[in-house]
Design a protein around this motif. Structure first.
Motif, short mmCIF file in Angstrom:
data_model
loop_
_atom_site.label_atom_id
_atom_site.label_comp_id
_atom_site.label_asym_id
_atom_site.label_seq_id
_atom_site.Cartn_x
_atom_site.Cartn_y
_atom_site.Cartn_z
N ASP A 57 15.95 19.47 57.42
CA ASP A 57 15.78 18.04 57.68
C ASP A 57 15.54 17.72 59.15
O ASP A 57 15.65 16.56 59.56
CB ASP A 57 16.97 17.25 57.15
CG ASP A 57 18.30 17.63 57.81
OD1 ASP A 57 18.35 18.69 58.49
OD2 ASP A 57 19.28 16.88 57.66
N ASN A 58 15.23 18.72 59.97
CA ASN A 58 14.83 18.41 61.35
C ASN A 58 13.62 17.48 61.32
O ASN A 58 12.76 17.58 60.43
CB ASN A 58 14.49 19.70 62.11
CG ASN A 58 15.68 20.22 62.91
OD1 ASN A 58 16.82 19.84 62.67
ND2 ASN A 58 15.40 21.12 63.85
N PRO A 59 13.51 16.57 62.30
CA PRO A 59 12.51 15.50 62.19
C PRO A 59 11.05 15.96 62.22
O PRO A 59 10.18 15.26 61.68
CB PRO A 59 12.83 14.60 63.40
CG PRO A 59 13.60 15.46 64.35
CD PRO A 59 14.37 16.40 63.49
N PHE A 60 10.74 17.10 62.85
CA PHE A 60 9.34 17.51 62.97
C PHE A 60 9.05 18.80 62.20
O PHE A 60 8.04 19.46 62.44
CB PHE A 60 8.97 17.68 64.45
CG PHE A 60 9.21 16.43 65.26
CD1 PHE A 60 8.42 15.30 65.07
CD2 PHE A 60 10.25 16.37 66.17
CE1 PHE A 60 8.65 14.15 65.81
CE2 PHE A 60 10.48 15.22 66.91
CZ PHE A 60 9.68 14.10 66.72
N VAL A 61 9.93 19.14 61.28
CA VAL A 61 9.82 20.43 60.60
C VAL A 61 8.54 20.53 59.77
O VAL A 61 8.02 21.65 59.56
CB VAL A 61 11.08 20.68 59.74
CG1 VAL A 61 11.09 19.80 58.49
CG2 VAL A 61 11.25 22.15 59.39
N ASN A 62 8.00 19.43 59.32
CA ASN A 62 6.78 19.44 58.50
C ASN A 62 5.55 18.92 59.23
O ASN A 62 4.51 18.68 58.61
CB ASN A 62 7.00 18.62 57.22
CG ASN A 62 8.05 19.23 56.31
OD1 ASN A 62 8.06 20.43 56.09
ND2 ASN A 62 8.95 18.39 55.79
#
Length: 374
Positions: free
Chosen positions: A203-208
């Protein structure tokens, strides 16, 4: 203890003026005890980070590249097995923390300036290792900032575990703010979040986000030199070393942009303008800033019963201003600032120990303990 009545430009600019004066009849600052410093060890010349083992001994990093074990105020030989450190300006051996379940797994985490990887010079690395006797073993690299740089400034390197077991750490802009900080594909000028084993939380903000460093938690930072968890809210608070003015306290939230180098409250060291503005669309405001700069470094929230008047408030170490400040906190606001101790040397690290006392790492002075004097 020396006290000042000036509340700082930040309080007025950030709209805290009414709040400051509304609480003046019952302020913490008027009821503080006096404090003194007790020397624990003066042999460690550049203390940067400190942590306590379960049996009570302290491990202290010296920026010059050594870790000392402090037992009853005495140190022996430095630990073996310390990784090769690039001592380069502000870079060297930096912070040290223990895994939240250290008693079961023995993991110790280090941040330091590493020459591994692409390019000449170094960048901030995060590793973990175990202590076997007087030596570190089982080294694992969890993260390494890229690209390396010969610049000697702004390595960041502060680390903290939150209440859920995530590891947060900082890497400063490495002196190249217009290239690194606002670019999510590059390291530098960021606060990062990892799982304890070095993997990236889903769920890190820029993982995707294509091209972004998946470990990034927040960005737009200059050089975060202090980090701690607010004991009331559980949020990550970070101190940010500004240029000539514009030191900041920020609440680092997922995916947020804190504006550097386009937004800030300081000027360049040569006196010329630096940031384009003090506010910008999509860019967060600090909850507190100093102008002129105090060269803010380590921070620590106080939770100990040894300091009833300071509980849940924030202690801030200052390098250039050579002092320890108190920031009175309510929720996510700073009500006021007070000098607790002045003219004490360059305060690099501030940590509360398991005995409830607050310890300071002071350059050229070693480790000192904050003691209420009445």
């Amino acid at each position: 203890m020396k006290k000042k009545t000036w509340f700082g430009t930040a309080a007025l600019t950030l709209g805290s003026c009414a709040l400051l004066f509304s609480v003046s009849s019952n302020t913490l600052a008027q009821n503080l005890p006096e404090f003194t410093l007790e020397t624990i060890n003066s042999e460690i010349s550049m203390p940067w980070g400190m942590v306590w083992l379960p049996e009570g001994d302290m491990l202290v990093t010296d920026r010059n590249g050594e870790i000392f074990r402090v037992s009853n105020g005495q140190i022996g030989d430095p630990l073996g097995g310390v990784p090769e450190v690039h001592t380069n300006g502000q870079g060297g051996l930096l912070d040290i923390v223990l895994h939240p379940d250290y008693a079961a797994n023995g993991w110790i985490y280090l941040s330091y300036a590493s020459e591994e990887g692409e390019g000449e010079g170094s960048n901030t690395a995060i590793i973990r290792a175990r202590l076997d006797g007087n030596s570190l073993t089982d080294h694992e690299t969890l993260y390494k900032g890229a690209e390396n740089s010969m610049r000697g400034q702004h390595y960041g390197g502060r680390m903290i575990f939150d209440n859920e077991g995530y590891l947060y750490f900082s890497i400063g802009d490495r002196g190249d703010h217009f290239t690194n900080v606002q670019d999510l594909s590059r390291d530098g000028g960021k606060i990062y979040r990892l799982n304890a084993d070095g993997s990236v939380p889903a769920d890190n903000p820029f993982v995707n986000q294509d091209g972004a460093r998946a470990a990034i938690w927040s960005y737009g930072h200059r050089n975060p030199q202090g980090i701690d968890i607010n004991p009331v809210t559980g949020q990550v608070w970070a101190s940010e070393h500004g240029p000539r003015g514009g030191d900041e306290i920020n609440i680092a939230e997922a995916g947020k942009n804190y504006g550097w180098p386009y937004v800030g409250y300081g000027i360049n060291y040569n006196g010329e303008p630096l940031a384009e503005a003090t506010q910008g669309e999509g860019m967060e405001q600090p909850i507190w800033y100093w102008n002129p700069s105090i060269a803010v470094a380590g921070i620590a929230f106080v939770t100990s019963d040894r300091y009833p008047a300071l509980q849940n408030h924030l202690l801030v170490g200052a390098l250039r201003a050579t002092k320890l400040e108190l920031l009175e906190i309510h929720d996510d606001r700073v009500l006021r600032r007070t000098d607790l101790l002045t003219d004490i040397g360059r305060v690099r690290a501030v940590r509360q120990g398991p005995d409830g006392y607050v310890y300071l790492g002071i350059e050229g002075e070693g480790i000192k303990r904050l003691v209420p004097s009445n």
